[in-house]
Design an enzyme around this catalytic site. Sequence first.
Site, PDB file in Angstrom:
ATOM      1  N   ASN A  57       0.211 -12.544 -13.556  1.00 21.89           N
ATOM      2  CA  ASN A  57      -0.547 -12.400 -14.804  1.00 21.89           C
ATOM      3  C   ASN A  57      -1.184 -11.016 -14.916  1.00 21.89           C
ATOM      4  OD1 ASN A  57      -2.558 -12.521 -12.897  1.00 21.89           O
ATOM      5  ND2 ASN A  57      -3.494 -14.423 -13.638  1.00 21.89           N
ATOM      6  N   HIS A  96      -2.963  -9.470 -12.498  1.00 16.37           N
ATOM      7  CA  HIS A  96      -4.195  -9.217 -11.754  1.00 16.37           C
ATOM      8  C   HIS A  96      -3.962  -8.198 -10.644  1.00 16.37           C
ATOM      9  CE1 HIS A  96      -3.294 -12.863  -8.989  1.00 16.37           C
ATOM     10  NE2 HIS A  96      -3.336 -11.827  -8.174  1.00 16.37           N
TER      11      HIS A  96
HETATM   12  C1  GLP Z   1      -3.021 -12.258  -4.431  1.00 17.80           C
HETATM   13  C2  GLP Z   1      -3.795 -11.032  -3.979  1.00 17.80           C
HETATM   14  C3  GLP Z   1      -3.349  -9.785  -4.704  1.00 17.80           C
HETATM   15  C4  GLP Z   1      -1.836  -9.694  -4.673  1.00 17.80           C
HETATM   16  C5  GLP Z   1      -1.249 -10.868  -5.394  1.00 17.80           C
HETATM   17  C6  GLP Z   1       0.256 -10.840  -5.481  1.00 17.80           C
HETATM   18  O1  GLP Z   1      -3.557 -12.872  -5.531  1.00 17.80           O
HETATM   19  N1  GLP Z   1      -5.206 -11.166  -4.132  1.00 17.80           N
HETATM   20  O2  GLP Z   1      -3.954  -8.646  -4.110  1.00 17.80           O
HETATM   21  O3  GLP Z   1      -1.423  -8.499  -5.264  1.00 17.80           O
HETATM   22  O4  GLP Z   1      -1.653 -12.042  -4.714  1.00 17.80           O
HETATM   23  O5  GLP Z   1       0.809 -11.375  -4.328  1.00 17.80           O
HETATM   24  P1  GLP Z   1       2.293 -11.251  -3.883  1.00 17.80           P
HETATM   25  O6  GLP Z   1       2.455  -9.877  -3.340  1.00 17.80           O
HETATM   26  O7  GLP Z   1       2.441 -12.294  -2.817  1.00 17.80           O
HETATM   27  O8  GLP Z   1       3.135 -11.513  -5.078  1.00 17.80           O
END
Ligand code: GLP
Length: 255
Positions: free
Chosen positions: A136, A138
């Site tokens: 989303n 973030h």
């Molecule tokens: C979590 C972390 C983020 C990260 C995101 C995406 O929510 N707090 O810092 O970027 O996940 O994770 P992934 O790399 O597993 O897709």
Amino acid sequence: MKIIYAKDYDELSRKAANRIAAQVILKSESVLGLATGSSPLGTYRRLIKLYEAGDVHFSKCRAVNLDEYCGLPEENTQSYAYFMKENLFRHIDIRPENTYIPDGMNRDMEGECGRYEETVRSLGGVDLQLLGIGHNGHIGFNEPCDFFPKETHCVELSKQTVDANSRFFPKREDVPTHAYTMGIGTIMAAKKILLIASGEAKAPILLQMATGPVCPQVPASILQFHSDVTVIADEDALDMLMENAPYLIQELPEL
Ligand code: GLP
């Protein structure tokens, strides 16, 4: 925003690790902003290899992490403190006292947020901030909302984020619903930012982040306003950008 193509996750991880290593080689006392999630795992494995080969040393580095779940002690295998120790810190020569992460067990929210923000400030700011990106948009745990939160704060995680993170927990009810995270202002204050993304599920959000309007509903879009952002993404994650805005991508292979 410089967007760099990588063929696959392995190449992405190599390119990202090389950039982090270059930062540390050029400035041994760098403050590294670090991230968790699946995206940086390969980058950390590559950094460990570079350290083992004697090409980079972290003994003078300081590391500040983006975020931590509320309510998980550092011994919990799902805490980000545990993740960082297991996947990077215990394999390299960084000193444990030079690694910082919000204290998810501190129930004094205001106190913890102020303390962590001050920690980052007292280190002189972040030289290079590594970021993943949520589906989303973030970054850290700055979820879509109506404004850009400036400093470290406590957030309620969105349903989409709790769903995404539930893959690491035995039961969905075990996934923490709140987290401490650096704010958008804290992240934007980093001198350099390196965002990595892999897999087709990240393609729509990468397109929005890089070409959409800058708005707090897509928190990562704010990175368009930072003067030194590098995005490294693999072919699957770049799919929609390659189709809609190929001119934004550097190092595209000859087709
Ligand atoms: C979590 C972390 C983020 C990260 C995101 C995406 O929510 N707090 O810092 O970027 O996940 O994770 P992934 O790399 O597993 O897709």
